[in-house]
Every structure is written in C-alpha cells, then in structure tokens.
Write a protein that holds these residues in place. Sequence first.
Motif, PDB file in Angstrom:
ATOM      1  N   TYR A  56       3.085  -8.353  -3.130  1.00 37.59           N
ATOM      2  CA  TYR A  56       4.470  -7.256  -3.321  1.00 37.59           C
ATOM      3  C   TYR A  56       3.760  -6.876  -5.095  1.00 37.59           C
ATOM      4  O   TYR A  56       4.670  -5.730  -5.681  1.00 37.59           O
ATOM      5  CB  TYR A  56       5.754  -7.909  -3.164  1.00 37.59           C
ATOM      6  N   GLN A  57       2.913  -7.874  -5.259  1.00 35.22           N
ATOM      7  CA  GLN A  57       2.126  -7.587  -6.967  1.00 35.22           C
ATOM      8  C   GLN A  57       1.069  -6.582  -6.921  1.00 35.22           C
ATOM      9  O   GLN A  57       0.594  -6.194  -7.795  1.00 35.22           O
ATOM     10  CB  GLN A  57       1.513  -8.517  -7.351  1.00 35.22           C
ATOM     11  N   GLN A  58       0.710  -5.682  -5.790  1.00 31.25           N
ATOM     12  CA  GLN A  58      -0.962  -5.087  -6.459  1.00 31.25           C
ATOM     13  C   GLN A  58      -0.437  -3.661  -6.385  1.00 31.25           C
ATOM     14  O   GLN A  58      -1.206  -3.808  -6.905  1.00 31.25           O
ATOM     15  CB  GLN A  58      -1.202  -4.973  -4.295  1.00 31.25           C
ATOM     16  N   ARG A  59       0.580  -2.922  -6.484  1.00 27.84           N
ATOM     17  CA  ARG A  59       1.158  -2.124  -7.118  1.00 27.84           C
ATOM     18  C   ARG A  59       0.785  -2.358  -8.682  1.00 27.84           C
ATOM     19  O   ARG A  59       0.669  -1.010  -9.266  1.00 27.84           O
ATOM     20  CB  ARG A  59       1.699  -1.241  -6.349  1.00 27.84           C
ATOM     21  N   ARG A  60       1.874  -2.988  -8.811  1.00 28.54           N
ATOM     22  CA  ARG A  60       1.644  -3.309 -10.057  1.00 28.54           C
ATOM     23  C   ARG A  60       0.378  -3.899 -10.598  1.00 28.54           C
ATOM     24  O   ARG A  60       0.053  -3.433 -12.450  1.00 28.54           O
ATOM     25  CB  ARG A  60       3.314  -4.343  -9.974  1.00 28.54           C
ATOM     26  N   ALA A  61      -0.518  -4.476 -10.212  1.00 25.31           N
ATOM     27  CA  ALA A  61      -1.531  -5.201 -10.469  1.00 25.31           C
ATOM     28  C   ALA A  61      -2.856  -3.796 -11.147  1.00 25.31           C
ATOM     29  O   ALA A  61      -2.787  -3.716 -12.394  1.00 25.31           O
ATOM     30  CB  ALA A  61      -1.749  -6.009 -10.141  1.00 25.31           C
ATOM     31  N   TYR A  62      -2.153  -3.170 -10.092  1.00 24.42           N
ATOM     32  CA  TYR A  62      -3.455  -1.575 -10.334  1.00 24.42           C
ATOM     33  C   TYR A  62      -3.353  -0.765 -11.098  1.00 24.42           C
ATOM     34  O   TYR A  62      -3.912  -0.306 -11.720  1.00 24.42           O
ATOM     35  CB  TYR A  62      -3.008  -0.713  -8.435  1.00 24.42           C
ATOM     36  N   ALA A  63      -1.443  -0.162 -11.759  1.00 29.30           N
ATOM     37  CA  ALA A  63      -0.774   0.181 -12.589  1.00 29.30           C
ATOM     38  C   ALA A  63      -1.259  -0.564 -13.784  1.00 29.30           C
ATOM     39  O   ALA A  63      -1.612   0.331 -14.521  1.00 29.30           O
ATOM     40  CB  ALA A  63       0.146   0.958 -11.934  1.00 29.30           C
ATOM     41  N   THR A  64      -1.023  -1.828 -14.017  1.00 32.55           N
ATOM     42  CA  THR A  64      -1.793  -2.225 -15.029  1.00 32.55           C
ATOM     43  C   THR A  64      -3.115  -2.342 -15.580  1.00 32.55           C
ATOM     44  O   THR A  64      -3.253  -2.442 -17.080  1.00 32.55           O
ATOM     45  CB  THR A  64      -0.773  -3.866 -15.376  1.00 32.55           C
ATOM     46  N   CYS A  65      -4.006  -2.937 -14.809  1.00 33.81           N
ATOM     47  CA  CYS A  65      -4.810  -2.429 -15.251  1.00 33.81           C
ATOM     48  C   CYS A  65      -5.412  -1.467 -15.284  1.00 33.81           C
ATOM     49  O   CYS A  65      -6.703  -0.765 -16.373  1.00 33.81           O
ATOM     50  CB  CYS A  65      -5.950  -3.222 -13.623  1.00 33.81           C
ATOM     51  N   LYS A  66      -5.062   0.567 -14.949  1.00 31.23           N
ATOM     52  CA  LYS A  66      -5.823   1.190 -15.111  1.00 31.23           C
ATOM     53  C   LYS A  66      -5.231   1.230 -16.364  1.00 31.23           C
ATOM     54  O   LYS A  66      -5.566   2.570 -17.465  1.00 31.23           O
ATOM     55  CB  LYS A  66      -5.020   2.330 -14.248  1.00 31.23           C
ATOM     56  N   GLN A  67      -4.154   0.859 -16.784  1.00 26.07           N
ATOM     57  CA  GLN A  67      -3.989   0.825 -18.685  1.00 26.07           C
ATOM     58  C   GLN A  67      -4.348   0.274 -19.974  1.00 26.07           C
ATOM     59  O   GLN A  67      -4.607   0.895 -20.928  1.00 26.07           O
ATOM     60  CB  GLN A  67      -1.782   0.838 -18.828  1.00 26.07           C
TER      61      GLN A  67
END
Length: 226
Positions: free
Chosen positions: A140-151
């Motif tokens: 359940y952290q995948q989407r947040r990890a992706y969005a954080t990395c892209k930032q």
Amino acid sequence: MLVNRHTAAPAPSIPDEIRADVETLWRYHDMHHELRPCDVGIGLGSHDLGVAVIATRLFHDGLYPWIVFTGANAPTTVERFPRGEAVHYREYAIEQGVPAESILVEPRATNTAQNLEYSRRLLAERRIPVRSVLIMSRPYQQRRAYATCKQVWPEVDVVCASNPLDLDDYVRSIGDPRRVVDMLVGDTQRIEVYAERGFAIPQEMPGEVRAAFGRLVAAGYSARLV
C-alpha cells in the motif's frame, strides 16, 4: 463444554462489512508496473520484512546489481527491528545469499522522502551511476513511493514492486487486520496531502477510491491520518 486445544485459532481477516472498501484502496495503491532491469534496487524500511524478501528475490533474478536498504526506526518498528530497519533487511538478504558487497545501507531516513534523498546521496558518494530505480515497499506504499520519487529524484526512471501477496495473505503475514486497514487509509490520505505540501507529485484519485476512504474513516480507521 470441551475445547479442542489442537484446533487452530481463526486466521486474522478483514471484517466483511468493510472488505469491499479495503479492496478498493488495496488495488489503488498497486501501481501494476511491469518489472524490468534497473540500475539499483531500493528497499524502503518499514515494519514489513516482505520488503527485504522481494528485494532479495529480484536481486537473484538479476533485475539489479545493487540493493540499497534505507530506514532507521519508528515507533511501529523499533521492537521488531531494534538495530534499525535497513540493518535488519541487510542481514536477511545476506542470509539469503546476496553478497554483502552488493548491499548499501542507509540507516538514518525516517520518512519516504528521506529514504530516496539519502539513498540518492549514498549512491552518488559511491559513484554508482543511476538512470533507473526499482523501489520496493509495502504493497500500500507503492503509489506514494512512486509519487515521492518523481518529486525528489525526477530524472530517474521509476519501477515499483512489493512482495506479491494478495490482501488476505498480506493481512495474515502482518497478523493485525486493523493495523493494515489503518495504514491503507493513512497512505490514501497522504497521496493528496503530500502533493499539496510539495512532497510528491499529484496522483489521480478516482471517485470510488475517495468514497471508500471516506467510509473507512467514518468507521473509525483513522489512527494513521495526518
């Protein structure tokens, strides 16, 4: 009445009355990325040893030559991983045959942005060129990890992965359904809150996800809200 002491206790499970909403959030956070070789794998520290399990498996599958385990401790992890999340992940990987020289440990990060910023800095210090990263996290952290990395690391190509368990198997692996639901609800809120605060790029949130989130909050699953 006699009790059969050999009868196993029922496995922990998601209550039926909230299952549909929990499954909606569970599906939302899975990025469904197709795995492909990357320059480095990054395992985000947490209470879930499954991060180290999938990181080890994908290393042996040849998807990257380096693993960075990143994470200090949090109130939810200090009892399970007293020497630090990243340190325990490293120990597990070495026990499973990953060469120690292929593992880097970042032991200070206490949030996802720090996980990625500090890992980026460590790799630069080691002069390891990075154009692509495979980030491994709780499901359940995948989407947040992706969005954080892209930032915070926008120039790299990002692939996300988790230990491939379905919802019920994951709940059994953690052993605490309420904790899993609370964390799912908290991560759903963070998708929008962290984008508003500049910690992550915005992500679309479908109406059914927003509605499921609202019903779960109303049902009392609010322990991990910010």
